[in-house]
Every structure is written in structure tokens, then in C-alpha cells.
Design an enzyme around this catalytic site. Sequence first.
Site, PDB file in Angstrom:
ATOM      1  N   GLY A  66     -42.535   6.952 -12.688  1.00  0.00           N
ATOM      2  CA  GLY A  66     -42.516   8.414 -12.591  1.00  0.00           C
ATOM      3  C   GLY A  66     -43.726   8.582 -11.538  1.00  0.00           C
ATOM      4  NE  ARG A  75     -46.632  25.614 -17.856  1.00  0.00           N
ATOM      5  CZ  ARG A  75     -46.241  24.691 -17.466  1.00  0.00           C
ATOM      6  NH1 ARG A  75     -46.630  23.521 -17.730  1.00  0.00           N
ATOM      7  NH2 ARG A  75     -45.837  24.765 -15.916  1.00  0.00           N
ATOM      8  CB  SER A 106     -40.054  26.974 -12.271  1.00  0.00           C
ATOM      9  OG  SER A 106     -41.409  27.576 -11.672  1.00  0.00           O
ATOM     10  CG  LEU A 112     -45.648  17.993 -10.630  1.00  0.00           C
ATOM     11  CD1 LEU A 112     -44.937  18.853  -9.369  1.00  0.00           C
ATOM     12  CD2 LEU A 112     -44.807  16.811 -11.135  1.00  0.00           C
ATOM     13  CD  GLU A 149     -45.806  14.437 -20.455  1.00  0.00           C
ATOM     14  OE1 GLU A 149     -44.948  14.223 -19.653  1.00  0.00           O
ATOM     15  OE2 GLU A 149     -45.384  15.029 -21.641  1.00  0.00           O
ATOM     16  NE  ARG A 178     -48.520  19.623 -18.017  1.00  0.00           N
ATOM     17  CZ  ARG A 178     -47.863  20.491 -17.365  1.00  0.00           C
ATOM     18  NH1 ARG A 178     -48.202  21.145 -16.203  1.00  0.00           N
ATOM     19  NH2 ARG A 178     -46.583  20.518 -17.748  1.00  0.00           N
ATOM     20  CG  HIS A 218     -42.232  25.620 -19.904  1.00  0.00           C
ATOM     21  ND1 HIS A 218     -41.963  26.923 -19.762  1.00  0.00           N
ATOM     22  CD2 HIS A 218     -42.849  25.399 -19.038  1.00  0.00           C
ATOM     23  CE1 HIS A 218     -41.928  27.099 -18.205  1.00  0.00           C
ATOM     24  NE2 HIS A 218     -42.811  26.186 -17.728  1.00  0.00           N
ATOM     25  CG  HIS A 245     -42.835  21.795 -20.551  1.00  0.00           C
ATOM     26  ND1 HIS A 245     -41.652  21.336 -19.665  1.00  0.00           N
ATOM     27  CD2 HIS A 245     -43.749  21.957 -19.785  1.00  0.00           C
ATOM     28  CE1 HIS A 245     -42.335  21.142 -18.527  1.00  0.00           C
ATOM     29  NE2 HIS A 245     -43.429  21.619 -18.246  1.00  0.00           N
ATOM     30  N   GLY A 291     -42.903   2.182 -16.053  1.00  0.00           N
ATOM     31  CA  GLY A 291     -42.607   3.561 -15.814  1.00  0.00           C
ATOM     32  C   GLY A 291     -42.768   3.669 -14.299  1.00  0.00           C
TER      33      GLY A 291
END
Lengths: 644, 228, 249
Positions: free
Chosen positions: A42, A337, A284, A448, A432, A442, A266, A408, A40
Site C-alpha cells: 500500500g 470523525r 468520503s 495517506l 496503519e 485520526r 467513520h 474504518h 504490504g
Amino acid sequence: MKLDSKIPEGPLAEKWTKHKFNQKLVNPANKRKYDIIIVGTGLAGASAAASLAELGYNVKAFCFQDSPRRAHSIAAQGGINAAKNYRNDGDSVYRLFYDTIKGGDYRAREANVYRLAEVSVNIIDQCVAQGVPFAREYGGLLDNRSFGGAQVSRTFYARGQTGQQLLLGAYSALSRQVSTGKVKLYTRSEMLDVVIVDGKARGIVTRNLITGKIESHSAHAVVLASGGYGNVFFLSTNAMGSNVTAAWRAHKKGALFANPCYTQIHPTCIPVSGDHQSKLTLMSESLRNDGRVWVPATKEMAEKLRKGEIKANDIAEADRDYYLERRYPSFGNLVPRDVASRNAKYVCDEGRGVNETGEAVFLDFRDAIKRDSEDVIRARYGNLFDMYQQITGENPYKVPMKIYPAVHYTMGGLWVDYNLMTNVPGLYATGESNFSDHGANRLGASALMQGLADGYFVLPYTIGDYLAGVPATKVETTAPEFQEAEKAVKERINTLLNIKGSKTVDHFHKRLGKIMWDYCGMARTAEGLTKAKAMIKELREEFWKDVKVVGTNEELNMSLEKANRVADFLELGELMVDDALNRNESCGGHFREEYQTPEGEALRDDDNFAYVAAWQYTGDNQPEVLHKEPLAFENVKLTQRSYK
Amino acid sequence: MSWITDTLTSTIGRKVLMALTGLFLILFLAVHLAGNLQLLMNDGGEAFNKYAYNMGHNPLIRVVSIGNFVFILLHIVVSILLTRRNKAARPVGYKESAGASNSTWASRNMGVLGTIILIFLVVHLKGFWFEFKFGAVPTVDYDGVSFKNVYLIVQEAYKELWYALFYVVSMGFLAFHLSHGFASAFQTLGLNHKKYSPIISGLGKGFAILVPLLFALIPVIIYIKSLG
Amino acid sequence: MNLTLNVWRQKNTQDKGGFKSYQVSDVSADMSFLEMMDVLNEKLEVQGEDPIHFDHDCREGICGMCSMYINGKPHGPQQTTTCQLHMRSFKDGETITIEPWRAAAFPVVKDLVVDRSAFDRIIQSGGYVSVNTGGTPDANEIPIPKKIADEAFESAECIGCGACVAACKNASAMLFVSAKVSQLALLPQGQVERKERAEKMVAQMDAEGFGSCTNTGACEAECPKGISLTNIARLNREYLSAKLTSENV
């Protein structure tokens, strides 16, 4: 099996510093003798690959996309949290720690979260040094904005493309190491198994997605940074290719899977428009800073709206129910959220949804535009508004946006200790793909932060401690363990190609997604979950009898790629249901309707469920075994989360 | 030398050569036009003939004119090199291409336009420059000094309708070439600025229209006059 | 609506490839272009035919993976990515031609999938600031005027999809390269390696076999992120001044 989280002794604020000092080190000349595989690219993967290569290790980085820069971290919009307190508004490492623990509904490890908050400040420094163009104020210093679940402004951002800019920063650091030869890049390569030799992770088996070649790669440690499993729901905000395969294969080789039922829904996504829908688009949640969420006060009015008899802008102020502001006066539209999502579901269940499907609420910028002007709003959210208009054909400057929650992020993942190592020695999970820092929910702008914290500042310290104790000798890929793994991978591919059934992979994926969304989504019940478990089992059997995968292995074959991934989702789905059934409480993203306060808020059961549920695979179609890691809270008091 | 050849053989270096030679040729066009406009003076060609004499005898002008030929050649050679590279960069073309929606026709066809201008240039040089230099040109006396009467040759040439037309049409192609080339040269040299780029672009458009138009007017007027 | 699709099919890089025609019916205007392709592929798979391969991932216009040349334009008629293109941009009965990006530096892998690793190699040649992890100064010790930061951000928005190369008649990668060079040339962090970066990235761009820039502006017009031509001018400037003043002979 005893789960040892290896949390260091000592006061919370000193744990990480002490731990770093207590780590064994690999001397610089020896580092070049060690190979590390990273799956990965990311934020978590690219940052780790770059940092470890800088230290001198030989890194092999794998991604299934055509370039490391495509990883789905790129799609994160809103920002990244850091306890810099540049705003002088009372932020601190402790407050970020506290907000994250509380936001996670007290289901995360204190020590991990504190470390996360502690290194958050270094991340911003690192990214700025790389040339990440964060938003700035006129004085030339960094700008911040506020985000859901926090009462301070600690979110750093780059317009609505923070994930992109951070990933491109990490990608550039990775690219630099590729040019020095310390990182070897394998793109369009998918990990299909992890290889364990003498009880330690020593390599992986991959499929070259262009030629179909099954390849073995040997190393001294394997890091999975392969992201989350939200695509088990078919419709999610994840990228089409995001999958659980790497983590799931590790799970089947002995790595425990923790808290799989913790999924984040989300609140601000574009609603589903029809059966053809392939994915959901998130906007966002920074939009909630200026947008006001509402539905019509009455069912009748909502009905008229759905029939197109009236328009949103026709509805008088008195007939609008700004339900978040009404129910949560202090946090208002900025509640976390899970709370925002669940409330959207409630009002839609009451029949007050505002689009044709009845599953949408308004996010209205009318007042913000009146207050700040259209130009100001455009400067803040221009790209999000454009995207919304592109997808829906409606102009959000003129009519309120319609939004609905969507899957999400997944807080659950491979169980790791304080060093980010799974229970399989030498096998690490970061970002993640692990379960560690977000508890049951979260906070915005924290994904991030965690991905980069793990990759830049945690793993480079902790992996050395492990490698210092591993001899530098290499395991050849001709070893029987590799050969067996390759054989199993090939067999599975052959099986998939030879079922030659009647239904496509997507067909099964969509059905699985519907089961998961209906019974293991925003609100869950024991009854529904029990039903879902049986349905998933049945679906899985049907899949292995009736799936149709066209083409061959020896070519670019996207049907085969999907089949491999969906086969794993079909197993994971059942484990998620098991975990949700086991957790007889509501917490964060896991909401069991049986367990709620009279006001409809999540009701935790700290006496019985303040633990990490780590599941052990015991064989195909065998029930998984639950291991509990108790969560000790020494620094925060467990309270009912309140955002009123 | 390696950094120099490196620079000049890079795609950007070659484009810079195109831009610099192109800008020189643009300057040349302006000077050339100023001289040619004397053909329209009602003095029986005196001014033009004297000007032509000076052009041929002033040492500075002669050096510049050699430079001019070198630059034209360089402009052509580099454009051929670039075109070959650009063709190689897309060996398989598109079946359908909607270029008109994202760029001007001239910008996509600079090579074609340049080739047509080259053909014009050959005819033009053969018809005038070569004739002036090596042909049997009648002379004319001004204040007792003998000059080549190149004015007469021009007058004779443009009496032919096809010849005049050829000039007019060629100037049309030049206009298109300039319409892109002028501003493009500045962009290639990195001269792009919020304040100045619109001015350069406007100047370029004006130049591309005005200069070929005035050039084209000369054969037209001479032809019409010749009809008497 | 009902549509005819003319799609480039090519088994692998070696295969010659050719167009094949498909009928799709009952297309909803709310579908994205890729969802329309999904529906067609689902049908093909049920019939046992190889689905049309195309690159896609995030489907929200940011990963840069999708890459279809639709009716003569990269990413189709709108200035967005293919994944953000919706069927309301098309008319009932229309014939849509779909081709892969065409460039020697982007060889076709299969059908509409091309290999864009040339872009990665260009970045690897110098598209970074050489800082190691840790030991960096406090973020606010490097003040950057908002205007400059915003301009750098606008260059940094590039998603590396390659539409600029696809749109350019010369298959030039100047917009892509210039966006990265500009971002780092504008920021104080990028100053140390400024000259070397421009030199190396242009050399790599040329080595990959991209064409030269004719300043047609097609790249800017088609760029889904609106990366501006001013970046190309800046790259020209950066490259020339680097070549004239750097210590590399």
C-alpha cells in the site's frame, strides 16, 4: 521491559533534523549487500520499497493481492493533508501538528506528529513530480479543500480518488524499481510468520497463495506495512482481504501491540441493508463540506419515516434537527470523525434513525444544490453520488443520502519507536500497521499523509542507522530458525484443514464481528467488555473445534486463507477488549460510557492514562502483559477537546 | 532497418498499414465511382469508353493502378496477420458474448466483410478488368478513332439478373465495411479530436451509404433499361 | 428471487475446466452480485464442496480486483465493477452465465480467477516518471492548466481490472496501455521520457500476447471507469511519432 521511544533531544522543531544528522549511514557501495523485506504494497509499503531500492538496497516486496496496485490504500477518497499553506489561510507545520495532536485527543507522541507535519510538504512535491494528477485551479496551481477537524484548507485531492492516485504514484515508483531489478515482487504471497535469529528479525515465512508452497525469505531487516485490523469487526470499510495476520504473527514473536482499542468509526458510510452484507462502503467525509446532517426532530416523525408514511423531503425545515450544527456551532458538520459518529449513534439510540433498521441519519445536499447548482455539486462529488446510487438505488441529488458510522481505521498497531522500529531489532512497522501518529483518533486525510511520510521520508533514513550496525552476512533459509518457523506454519495449516467441523470460517468471523461491534464499538462499558472477553474466548475455542475449511493446502484455497486470518482476529479481538477495559477513560475513538462529560463528550483522564498501552504476548491463552510508555506533552497544553 | 520492421510489425504499426491502405482504397473508390457514373450518360457509351481508354494509357494512372493492386494485397496480407494474432490472443472463447451491446456488428466482422469483398473483387476483376485488358473486345469509332467498346460489355453483363444482383448485394457488404473502416482508419492514425472526430464520423457514414449506393445503382439502372 | 448460475469451474491453470450449474434461492435485490456469490459459497462449503473462487478485495469499485464475465459482458449488465453490480439488475428466474476473463495473456488460475500480472509488467516497462524520492521541486512550481490536469486525471482513473481486454474481441490491452501513456503524455512531468515510454510499453504489450485494436469501442463501452477511446488515438499518435522521431534505432 523498558520501552525506549528514542525520541531525540532538543526543541520540537529541530528534533527530526538533528536526528537525521545523527543517524549512521551505510555507504552506497555497501547498500547493495543488504536485503530488506517489505510486507504490504500500500502507500506505506510501496513508497518504502521504491525509496529503499532507489538508495541501493535489495528489496523484496510482498502482497497477498494479485498486484501491488490493489492494496487498500487505493480506496481512500477524500485527500491528503499537507502544511503547504498555499491558501494563505494561516496554516503551518505547527498548526498541522497541533490539529493532529488535538484531533488524536492527546494520545500521540509530540515528536512523531511534528515530524509527520514537517515532512507532509515533501510528500506533495514528491507525488506531483511522479505525475499524480491532483485537482488544480484555473491558474494551474494546486487546489485545496477543507476537511473534518481543521479550520484551514490544507487537503490536497484528486476528485474522490486521492488514495488511488497516490497509490498508483507509489506503485509506479515501485514498478520502476522492479524493472531495474532492485525490487523483487512477490504477489499473491501471504506472510505467515516472522523469523528471529539472535534476537533480530531476519526474515519471514510466506505461503504462495496459488501453489500453497511455504517459503522462507531471508533479509537484514523486515518492514511490516500490512495495514490495519478493522476487519476484526467483520463489517468494516476495509477491503475483504485486509487482515492483522502479519502484525499479529510479529506480535506473537515478541513485538508489542500498542493501543489496540483505538478504532476509528467513520461517520459517513452507507448503512447496512441486510444479513447478507459483506462489507460497508464509505463515502468520503468531504461530503460533510456541503451536506447537512439531520434527523427528524421527533421520534414520532422518524417512525413515520421508517414506515414509509412520509418522505424525507416532506419534512419541514422546522421539524428537522441539524444536530451537529446545533450542538457544535463553530465546527458544525465538520466536527472530527469520532464526534460525528457518536452523535449519529445518540440520535439513533433516541429512536430518531431514518431507515428500516433505525440505524441511519440523513446527509442532505438540498441546500448546497440550491446554493451552488447541481452541476457544481456533481463536479465535486459526482463519483460518490454515482456510487451511492449504484448501491442503494436512490438518487442523492433528489433525496437526502442515508448514512451511518462504520469501522474504518485502526489507530492502534505494533508499537514502534521514533525510528519506526518495533521492540524487536530489525523489525519495522509503518503506515496503519503501527500505532504511532494518530493517537486515539485520526483526522481525515491524515492516513495517506502518514503512510507516505513513513515510506518516503522516515524509514529510508532510520533503517540505515540500524543496518549500519548489522554485518552484511546473510542468514541462510536453511537455518534452524527458518525451519522451525516453516514447520509451525505448516502445522497450523494442517490443523485448520483437519478440524473438518461443521461451520464455515465466515460464520465465526461474523459472530466475532458482532461481539466486537456490540461491546467494543462506538461506545463501550466495563460490563459489556467483560462479557465480550468471555464470549470471544468461547468463540475461539469453538472455532478450533468446529471450523470447516474445505480443500487442500496445495492449491488456491480462499477458505484456508480466511481461516488463517480469522484465527488471528479471534486472538486480537480479546486483546482489544483487554485494552479497552484497561483504559478507564474516554479518548478519541475509545469511548467508555462511564467516562463522559455532562454534555456527553469524551472525558479523558490525563493523570492516569496519558500513556501508550503496549501489550506483550506471553503465550497462548495467557494474559498479555501491559507496558506503559508515558506520553510527555511539552509543547501543547492538554485541554478538553471542544468543537463547539 | 530494425526500427522500421519493429514499427511495422507491432500491433499498432500493422493497424497503421491497414489504415493507410484502407484510406487509399477509399480514395480509389471515389475516383472509380466518378468514372463509372459515366455509364449512365445517354451518349451510347462514348464518354465511358474514352475514359476507359485514358485509364489504360495515361502513364500516371498506370503507376497508380499498380500501387492500387499492391495496396489491396497489403491490406489483405496485413489483415490476415492481424487476424491470426488476434485469434491467438484469445485461445478459449466465451460461451456467451453480448457484443451487440457494446459495439457495432460491422466493427466486429471486418474480416468477414473483407473476405466477401475479396470474393467480389475476384469476380469483378475477372468479369471486367481482365476482359478489357486481355479479352476480345469489340471496337467502336468516335471521330474516326477506334476505341475498345467496354461500355457494351458492361451493358451485356448487367442484363443478367443474377449478375446485377450479385453486384448490388456486394455493395451492401462494402457499405458495412466502410461504415466502420472509414472512421476507424482516422482513429488508428491518431486523428481523434473533439472538433473533427464527429465530422469524420459523419463523413464516414455518408460515404459508406452514398458510394456503395451509387455503385449499386449502375447495374440496377442498366438492368431496368435492358428490360426496355 | 431465484436464479440459476452457470459458472466456469477450473481447478488450476492446467485443468481443462467446464461449466457447472447452481441454483440460488431467496436472493435479495439489495445484495451485491458478490454477496450473492458469498451466500452460494457458504452453502457449498457447508456441503464440503470447493467454493467458487473469484478475485475481489475492496468491494467498492476501486481496487480493480473483481473480474467476472457475466452474461456475455465484463462486470455484467451495468457499466461498473462486478462488486458494484447489485442483484436488482437481474430478474427472478433468470439464468446467469459467469465466465473468467478470456485472454492468452490472462491465464486462468482457478475458476474465475485469472493472472493479470501482464498489466504489471507493462507498467514496469515504462509506466512511470523516473524521479527518485526527495529533491523534487515545490509542487506549485509546475503549473498545469486545469483542463489538462483534469484530462490526465480521467486517464489516470483506470483501475487495471482488465475489463477492456475481456470485452475486446481481440483481447487487446490498448485501452489500459493508452490510459497510462496518455496520463503521462499530457502532464509536463511525463515529457522527458515521453517517447521512450510509448515505445517500451507498446513493445511489452505486444510481447505479452494481447491482440490488436480494431476500434470496435467495446472497451470504452464496458470500462467501469469510462476511460475514453481518445486515449487509444493518443497512444497511436504517441507511438508513431516516437517511432519516427526517437533516437532509438
